[in-house]
Design a protein around this motif. Sequence first.
Motif, PDB file in Angstrom:
ATOM      1  N   LEU A 143     -77.400  22.631 -44.666  1.00 33.35           N
ATOM      2  CA  LEU A 143     -78.404  21.670 -45.174  1.00 33.35           C
ATOM      3  C   LEU A 143     -78.844  20.618 -44.177  1.00 33.35           C
ATOM      4  O   LEU A 143     -80.046  20.572 -43.744  1.00 33.35           O
ATOM      5  N   LEU A 144     -78.007  19.870 -43.514  1.00 35.20           N
ATOM      6  CA  LEU A 144     -78.408  19.191 -42.447  1.00 35.20           C
ATOM      7  C   LEU A 144     -78.754  19.798 -41.328  1.00 35.20           C
ATOM      8  O   LEU A 144     -79.936  19.188 -40.613  1.00 35.20           O
ATOM      9  N   LEU A 145     -78.438  20.932 -40.936  1.00 33.56           N
ATOM     10  CA  LEU A 145     -78.958  21.629 -39.776  1.00 33.56           C
ATOM     11  C   LEU A 145     -80.393  22.170 -40.012  1.00 33.56           C
ATOM     12  O   LEU A 145     -81.388  22.114 -39.280  1.00 33.56           O
ATOM     13  N   LEU A 146     -80.587  22.712 -41.554  1.00 38.20           N
ATOM     14  CA  LEU A 146     -82.086  22.941 -42.005  1.00 38.20           C
ATOM     15  C   LEU A 146     -82.830  22.060 -41.936  1.00 38.20           C
ATOM     16  O   LEU A 146     -84.079  22.028 -41.308  1.00 38.20           O
ATOM     17  N   VAL A 147     -82.427  20.590 -42.355  1.00 38.27           N
ATOM     18  CA  VAL A 147     -83.430  19.514 -42.187  1.00 38.27           C
ATOM     19  C   VAL A 147     -83.826  19.016 -40.845  1.00 38.27           C
ATOM     20  O   VAL A 147     -84.655  18.671 -40.442  1.00 38.27           O
ATOM     21  N   ASN A 148     -82.670  19.119 -39.864  1.00 36.44           N
ATOM     22  CA  ASN A 148     -82.672  18.918 -38.593  1.00 36.44           C
ATOM     23  C   ASN A 148     -83.733  19.941 -37.901  1.00 36.44           C
ATOM     24  O   ASN A 148     -84.751  19.194 -36.986  1.00 36.44           O
ATOM     25  N   GLU A 149     -83.948  20.978 -38.170  1.00 38.41           N
ATOM     26  CA  GLU A 149     -84.581  22.063 -37.648  1.00 38.41           C
ATOM     27  C   GLU A 149     -85.905  21.908 -38.102  1.00 38.41           C
ATOM     28  O   GLU A 149     -86.787  21.804 -37.112  1.00 38.41           O
ATOM     29  N   LEU A 150     -86.210  21.645 -39.225  1.00 38.56           N
ATOM     30  CA  LEU A 150     -87.672  21.592 -39.738  1.00 38.56           C
ATOM     31  C   LEU A 150     -88.235  20.175 -39.513  1.00 38.56           C
ATOM     32  O   LEU A 150     -89.322  20.213 -39.235  1.00 38.56           O
ATOM     33  N   GLY A 151     -87.354  19.177 -39.465  1.00 44.49           N
ATOM     34  CA  GLY A 151     -87.813  17.661 -39.212  1.00 44.49           C
ATOM     35  C   GLY A 151     -88.417  17.286 -40.535  1.00 44.49           C
ATOM     36  O   GLY A 151     -88.674  17.765 -41.591  1.00 44.49           O
TER      37      GLY A 151
END
Length: 158
Positions: free
Chosen positions: A36-44
């Motif tokens: 979830l953190l990686l997805l939020v980081n990737e999407l911004g």
Amino acid sequence: MSEVFRTGNAVVRRQQAPVPVTIAGQAIVATRCISLLLLVNELGYDGVADLVHRSAQSWDSTLILIISQLIFCIELRCALTLMRGSRRGRWGYALTQAVVVLYMCAASVGGVYAEIFSISGANRFEILHSLMMHKVPDLLVLALLFLPASSRQFFQRS
């Protein structure tokens, strides 16, 4: 027994989960939170806002977004309950993984909405291979929950 009633102190000992079950539960929580953190980081921030905005455009995409968040919460709940020895937690996690794999196959091969849940590839074999490689950690967690004798015995006692 009368000591318990006189002093009011009862010692309740719960059986500790075996190492494979503990590792599996911690792995579920860790992989879900980190992904979830990686997805939020990737999407911004703008990407997450755009995803929510696009998902709110129609009922089917809103339903898919809500179900994906519900599956996330169910997986976390299953991880916590299986470490306590609940068979429902173990089978619930296996069921959520089956639902996720089926939906990701349908989204990747069949063109079902929510491209964030699809895997791209040149042909069906490549898509299914990428999907299986993506699900290897979850398959290892399922193996820890179902294969070792200590795990099977732990879940049969409760």
